[in-house]
Motif scaffolding. Sequence first.
Motif, PDB file in Angstrom:
ATOM      1  N   ARG A  23       0.839  -1.208   0.000  1.00 45.25           N
ATOM      2  CA  ARG A  23       0.000   0.000   0.000  1.00 45.25           C
ATOM      3  C   ARG A  23       0.869   1.251   0.000  1.00 45.25           C
ATOM      4  NH1 ARG A  23      -2.344   3.778   3.150  1.00 45.25           N
ATOM      5  NH2 ARG A  23      -0.886   3.325   4.839  1.00 45.25           N
ATOM      6  N   LEU A  27       1.240   4.176  -2.829  1.00 44.02           N
ATOM      7  CA  LEU A  27       1.054   5.592  -2.494  1.00 44.02           C
ATOM      8  C   LEU A  27       2.243   6.420  -2.979  1.00 44.02           C
ATOM      9  CD1 LEU A  27      -0.467   7.866  -1.089  1.00 44.02           C
ATOM     10  CD2 LEU A  27       0.555   7.134   1.080  1.00 44.02           C
ATOM     11  N   LEU A 137      -5.580   3.473  -0.102  1.00 40.38           N
ATOM     12  CA  LEU A 137      -4.613   4.541   0.154  1.00 40.38           C
ATOM     13  C   LEU A 137      -5.143   5.576   1.129  1.00 40.38           C
ATOM     14  CD1 LEU A 137      -3.358   5.134  -3.496  1.00 40.38           C
ATOM     15  CD2 LEU A 137      -2.658   3.385  -1.838  1.00 40.38           C
TER      16      LEU A 137
END
Length: 424
Positions: A23, A27, A137
Amino acid sequence: MTSTSHTSTKTRAFPVPADEQERLRSLADYGILGVPPLPDLPSVVELAAYICGVPNAVVNIISATQQHQMAAYGFEPGVCDREDSMCAISIVEPETVVVRDATLDPRFNRNPFVTGEIDDVRFYASAHLRDRDGHVLGSLCVFDQQPHELTAQQREGLEKLARMVMDVMDLHRHGQMLEQALNTVQRTTRELQRSNASLQHFAGQVSHDLKNPLTGVLGFVAMLAEIDAVLEDATAKRCVDKALSSATRMWRMIEDVLSHASLGGRPSFAQVDLGAVVQQVLDDVGAAISAAQATVDTGPLPMVYGDATQLRVLVQNLVSNSLKFRDRGRACHISITGSEDPDGWTFAVADNGFGIAEEDRPRVLEMFTRLRTDVEGSGIGLATCQRIVEAHDARLVIDGTPGGGTTVRITLPRNALPFPVLLS
């Protein structure tokens, strides 16, 4: 949420998604932290507040340690610790979170945004900001200081707007990728301009250094051609005429190379009589053919579209390779043939020499590759052929000759666009 820039004085645990590392990498790829706000997000959060009938809406992005409010409606966006964030809790939930009264929800009732330490949130709803791989996110969040409900249509609208936020973020990422690609192209263009300038200077110097002695050769051969003894001896006259013809072609080739370099390395395409090109090459390497006691057969060859100078270099390299790598155990034979179809022209140079093993054929097209150290050479010839083929948007295929040897086939397209030839 009257104050959103906040540093907690307490240490609170926050849930961590199972895909946290992936994740965070996703991002980082979006490159939205630490840059000016994305211009389309304020309209999205205002619409979210309107649809849900609440005074506040925000896009929250959850980094490793903080919550970043990328756009807000109803208050000024800011940054807080991740441990204080309500959305840091909601991103681990499997779907959209809707809480009528956060003081009654054990997930949030001790959160500083609920207890009054930062704010007095009661109603809270959060839709996931999910990338294409499913990593969450952050969230599109709406809230109120009064308990509230969401209808099914309002919830659906919030989720659609969350997907719109991701579309905005994707557009930003693609814009960054395009900008990086353009920067790379610009750097490459500058380097090519510098390289071409160096090539032009080099070509000019080399042509000057070659033309000076060649001028003397041409002069002496021309003088020989006028001597009575030469004129009266058929063999001598034929040799002098061939020397004069070869030296003249060399002069023209030097001029063509200089012109080629001055144009920035772009081929000069025109109709080319491939048969005439092959005959010129055979004349130029006639002495080598005689020394090898080789026979060369040529079939009908088509008119093609290409750069005459480069095609002459291409054919000469192929013929010279056939002579150089001949099998000394049998008479050397070279065959040059051509064919035509609706898409283009193919010509082949076949020999009965050593041949090239199938696994080595891709490698011999690379610079400085020499498969046989017992044969003199630099390993540049076939690499040069490959460069010329690429410049013509053509195709080069190396096969074996039935009975042993090498066959090189070149296919030239009818509608080729010239590509620059970059020398290294």
